[in-house]
Design a protein around this motif. Structure first.
Motif, PDB file in Angstrom:
ATOM      1  N   SER A 194       4.466   2.785   4.395  1.00  0.00           N
ATOM      2  CA  SER A 194       4.907   2.579   5.768  1.00  0.00           C
ATOM      3  C   SER A 194       6.427   2.492   5.898  1.00  0.00           C
ATOM      4  O   SER A 194       6.974   2.813   6.953  1.00  0.00           O
ATOM      5  N   THR A 195       7.113   2.088   4.837  1.00  0.00           N
ATOM      6  CA  THR A 195       8.568   1.924   4.945  1.00  0.00           C
ATOM      7  C   THR A 195       9.359   2.660   3.865  1.00  0.00           C
ATOM      8  O   THR A 195      10.578   2.490   3.774  1.00  0.00           O
ATOM      9  N   ILE A 196       8.690   3.489   3.057  1.00  0.00           N
ATOM     10  CA  ILE A 196       9.409   4.113   1.950  1.00  0.00           C
ATOM     11  C   ILE A 196       8.840   5.491   1.613  1.00  0.00           C
ATOM     12  O   ILE A 196       7.649   5.735   1.798  1.00  0.00           O
TER      13      ILE A 196
ATOM     14  N   GLU B 220       0.849  -1.188   0.000  1.00  0.00           N
ATOM     15  CA  GLU B 220       0.000   0.000   0.000  1.00  0.00           C
ATOM     16  C   GLU B 220       0.884   1.238   0.000  1.00  0.00           C
ATOM     17  O   GLU B 220       1.910   1.285   0.672  1.00  0.00           O
ATOM     18  N   ALA B 221       0.475   2.229  -0.780  1.00  0.00           N
ATOM     19  CA  ALA B 221       1.231   3.481  -0.835  1.00  0.00           C
ATOM     20  C   ALA B 221       0.264   4.624  -1.091  1.00  0.00           C
ATOM     21  O   ALA B 221      -0.865   4.415  -1.534  1.00  0.00           O
ATOM     22  N   ASN B 222       0.700   5.810  -0.783  1.00  0.00           N
ATOM     23  CA  ASN B 222      -0.071   7.031  -1.015  1.00  0.00           C
ATOM     24  C   ASN B 222       0.673   7.887  -2.028  1.00  0.00           C
ATOM     25  O   ASN B 222       1.884   7.782  -2.185  1.00  0.00           O
ATOM     26  N   LEU B 223      -0.072   8.756  -2.700  1.00  0.00           N
ATOM     27  CA  LEU B 223       0.510   9.632  -3.708  1.00  0.00           C
ATOM     28  C   LEU B 223       0.052  11.055  -3.455  1.00  0.00           C
ATOM     29  O   LEU B 223      -1.144  11.315  -3.308  1.00  0.00           O
ATOM     30  N   GLN B 224       1.004  11.961  -3.384  1.00  0.00           N
ATOM     31  CA  GLN B 224       0.716  13.394  -3.328  1.00  0.00           C
ATOM     32  C   GLN B 224       1.344  14.029  -4.556  1.00  0.00           C
ATOM     33  O   GLN B 224       2.442  13.650  -4.961  1.00  0.00           O
ATOM     34  N   ILE B 225       0.644  14.996  -5.141  1.00  0.00           N
ATOM     35  CA  ILE B 225       1.141  15.702  -6.316  1.00  0.00           C
ATOM     36  C   ILE B 225       1.013  17.193  -6.063  1.00  0.00           C
ATOM     37  O   ILE B 225      -0.049  17.660  -5.628  1.00  0.00           O
ATOM     38  N   GLY B 226       2.083  17.932  -6.330  1.00  0.00           N
ATOM     39  CA  GLY B 226       1.992  19.376  -6.142  1.00  0.00           C
ATOM     40  C   GLY B 226       3.240  20.084  -6.632  1.00  0.00           C
ATOM     41  O   GLY B 226       4.250  19.457  -6.952  1.00  0.00           O
TER      42      GLY B 226
END
Length: 62
Positions: A30-32, A10-16
């Motif tokens: 959680s680890t990267i 699982e990962a999240n993505l932010q763009i800006g």
């Protein structure tokens, strides 16, 4: 691992925008943490590729 391989990660993505005039894709889990900076023209190209992939994915029978 390839583009069609499923994963339990699982990962999240932010763009800006950054304060240096770049566009940042920030992927984190959680680890990267992976910050990826692109100039605005490169970001436009990536956006076009995402839109093209979405259009193709809509044509796939589920």
């Amino acid at each position: 691992m390839g583009i069609n391989d499923e994963s339990e990660i699982e990962a999240n993505l932010q763009i800006g925008p950054t304060d240096h005039g770049m566009v940042r894709l920030f992927i984190y889990g959680s680890t990267i943490e992976i910050p990826m900076d692109f100039d605005p023209d490169e970001a436009d190209e990536i956006a076009d590729e995402i839109k093209a992939a979405a259009a193709t994915a809509r044509k796939v029978k589920r």
